[in-house]
Design an enzyme around this catalytic site. Structure first.
Site, PDB file in Angstrom:
ATOM      1  N   CYS A 161      28.870 -60.243 -24.590  1.00  0.00           N
ATOM      2  CA  CYS A 161      29.494 -59.385 -23.564  1.00  0.00           C
ATOM      3  C   CYS A 161      28.675 -58.132 -23.283  1.00  0.00           C
ATOM      4  CB  CYS A 161      30.914 -59.024 -23.995  1.00  0.00           C
ATOM      5  SG  CYS A 161      32.015 -60.456 -23.933  1.00  0.00           S
ATOM      6  N   HIS A 162      28.319 -57.391 -24.344  1.00  0.00           N
ATOM      7  CA  HIS A 162      27.569 -56.148 -24.125  1.00  0.00           C
ATOM      8  C   HIS A 162      26.478 -55.964 -25.171  1.00  0.00           C
ATOM      9  CE1 HIS A 162      31.860 -55.594 -22.890  1.00  0.00           C
ATOM     10  NE2 HIS A 162      31.265 -55.333 -21.741  1.00  0.00           N
ATOM     11  N   ALA A 163      26.081 -57.082 -25.794  1.00  0.00           N
ATOM     12  CA  ALA A 163      24.895 -57.100 -26.676  1.00  0.00           C
ATOM     13  C   ALA A 163      25.052 -56.324 -27.985  1.00  0.00           C
ATOM     14  CB  ALA A 163      23.665 -56.621 -25.915  1.00  0.00           C
TER      15      ALA A 163
ATOM     16  N   PRO B  56      26.970 -51.096 -28.474  1.00  0.00           N
ATOM     17  CA  PRO B  56      28.287 -50.539 -28.111  1.00  0.00           C
ATOM     18  C   PRO B  56      29.315 -50.553 -29.253  1.00  0.00           C
ATOM     19  CG  PRO B  56      27.497 -52.040 -26.405  1.00  0.00           C
ATOM     20  CD  PRO B  56      26.557 -52.170 -27.564  1.00  0.00           C
TER      21      PRO B  56
ATOM     22  N   HIS C  36      33.746 -54.016 -30.471  1.00  0.00           N
ATOM     23  CA  HIS C  36      33.665 -53.203 -29.257  1.00  0.00           C
ATOM     24  C   HIS C  36      34.904 -53.484 -28.407  1.00  0.00           C
ATOM     25  CE1 HIS C  36      31.708 -52.374 -25.122  1.00  0.00           C
ATOM     26  NE2 HIS C  36      32.191 -51.242 -25.621  1.00  0.00           N
TER      27      HIS C  36
END
Ligand code: FES
Length: 191
Positions: free
Chosen positions: A150-152, A166, A124
């Site tokens: 960070c964003h799973a 993401p 990502h």
């Protein structure tokens, strides 16, 4: 002007022109010749796998980026098979070619099934995911794998990305080859 004098001038001009071209080329060659440090950074990295127990992984620095070598257990490999047959992964058969060398194919994404060699950067935005091998440690249905804090984004034990996160592509497999049963070289293709 005599013929001899004209020949001399032509020859002298050619030599001077050649010297000028050589002078102009030197800075260019210097600029493009890699320094010893750059060569060292680009060089393959040799890893000794002795002592790496099933279920363990080691971190390696290759070209300034982190690479993991995971020795997968039979249970981990079975979980990969189960995921391949599910619809939970975005690219279960590793069909996005840019994510691995051409000699890596299939669900295991490895030269030898037992060892995963993978660049430890989330596809990502480049965070380093966490190694979370225990099933259920991220959520009740977590099968074990890599979780990006960070964003799973989530990846399995072959670095394959799950759907609905993401990151859109699998983790990158770097070029690598086996020098023997227990030695691996990262950054070089098999011969
Ligand atoms: S960087 Fe990993 S999910 Fe965003």
């Amino acid at each position: 002007m005599t013929m001899n004098r004209r020949r001399f001038l032509v020859a002298a001009t050619t030599v001077v022109g050649g010297a000028g071209a050589l002078t102009a080329a030197v800075p260019f060659i210097r600029y493009w010749t890699p320094s010893a440090r750059a060569r060292a950074i680009a060089a393959p990295v040799e890893i000794n796998l002795e002592g790496l127990e099933p279920g363990q992984q080691i971190n390696v620095d290759w070209r300034g980026q982190p690479v993991w070598v995971l020795r997968r257990t039979p249970e981990m490999l079975q979980r990969l098979d189960a995921l391949t047959d599910s619809d939970e992964l975005r690219d279960p058969h590793a069909e996005v070619k840019a994510q691995q060398p051409s000699y890596i194919s299939g669900a295991q994404r490895a030269v030898k099934d037992e060892y995963l060699v993978v660049v430890a950067l989330c596809t990502h935005l480049g965070c380093v995911p966490l190694f979370r091998p225990e099933p259920g440690s991220i959520s009740a249905d977590w099968p074990g794998g890599y979780f990006c804090p960070c964003h799973a984004s989530m990846f399995d034990f072959a670095g394959r990305v799950f759907r609905g996160v993401p990151a859109s592509t699998n983790l990158v497999i770097p070029p690598h080859r086996y020098l023997s049963e227990s030695r691996i070289e990262i950054g070089a293709d098999p011969e």
